[in-house]
Design a protein around this motif. Sequence first.
Motif, PDB file in Angstrom:
ATOM      1  N   ASP A 154       0.829  -1.208   0.000  1.00 59.23           N
ATOM      2  CA  ASP A 154       0.000   0.000   0.000  1.00 59.23           C
ATOM      3  C   ASP A 154       0.860   1.253   0.000  1.00 59.23           C
ATOM      4  O   ASP A 154       0.856   2.019   0.963  1.00 59.23           O
ATOM      5  N   PRO A 155       1.597   1.499  -1.088  1.00 58.10           N
ATOM      6  CA  PRO A 155       2.381   2.735  -1.138  1.00 58.10           C
ATOM      7  C   PRO A 155       1.439   3.932  -1.270  1.00 58.10           C
ATOM      8  O   PRO A 155       0.470   3.880  -2.026  1.00 58.10           O
ATOM      9  N   TRP A 156       1.721   4.984  -0.523  1.00 60.09           N
ATOM     10  CA  TRP A 156       0.838   6.150  -0.558  1.00 60.09           C
ATOM     11  C   TRP A 156       1.613   7.441  -0.330  1.00 60.09           C
ATOM     12  O   TRP A 156       2.685   7.434   0.277  1.00 60.09           O
ATOM     13  N   VAL A 157       1.047   8.508  -0.832  1.00 57.78           N
ATOM     14  CA  VAL A 157       1.468   9.878  -0.546  1.00 57.78           C
ATOM     15  C   VAL A 157       0.180  10.698  -0.462  1.00 57.78           C
ATOM     16  O   VAL A 157      -0.853  10.289  -0.994  1.00 57.78           O
ATOM     17  N   PRO A 158       0.218  11.857   0.180  1.00 54.84           N
ATOM     18  CA  PRO A 158      -0.979  12.697   0.207  1.00 54.84           C
ATOM     19  C   PRO A 158      -1.308  13.234  -1.188  1.00 54.84           C
ATOM     20  O   PRO A 158      -0.414  13.538  -1.978  1.00 54.84           O
TER      21      PRO A 158
END
Length: 163
Positions: free
Chosen positions: A93-97
């Motif tokens: 689950d790679p994420w950034v805002p």
Amino acid sequence: MTRALTGAELAEAIQRSFPSSVVETQREAVVVAREAVRDICFYLKESPELDFSMLTSVTAVDYVDYFEVVYHLVSLSRNQSAILKARAPGRADPWVPSVVPVWQGADFQERETWDLLGVRFDGHPSLRRILLWDGFPGHPLRKDFLEFDHRTVPAATEPQGLS
């Protein structure tokens, strides 16, 4: 001709307001802590001495251990450009805002990056597939995409009423 800020110049500007957010300074870019991306982007856009009012692209690069989300920014009033990066670790689950609240033009670009690479943009108003059909398994630009059996990919359904 637009002058590109160096990574050191951009890092210096960011560190004035976000002293601990610069992770790495590169020759032509600066890598910042992913949790601070949205706030930094608001600062880069709203700060009169920077005025990066235009986002020209959002994309990502798959480095296996992490994804690097890349933002290309332009200040029309100052005739400058800059490259900002943030790293999203892991595969699950790679994420950034999301930066859609900063630049509405990020909407489709973040959706495309989600669709093809699987990087989630936290806070995006409507993060859904834009190029592939719903139910498509995986994200085809990932380096590990070829590891699953493509014979199990469901066919796209035909649109109704277009004959």
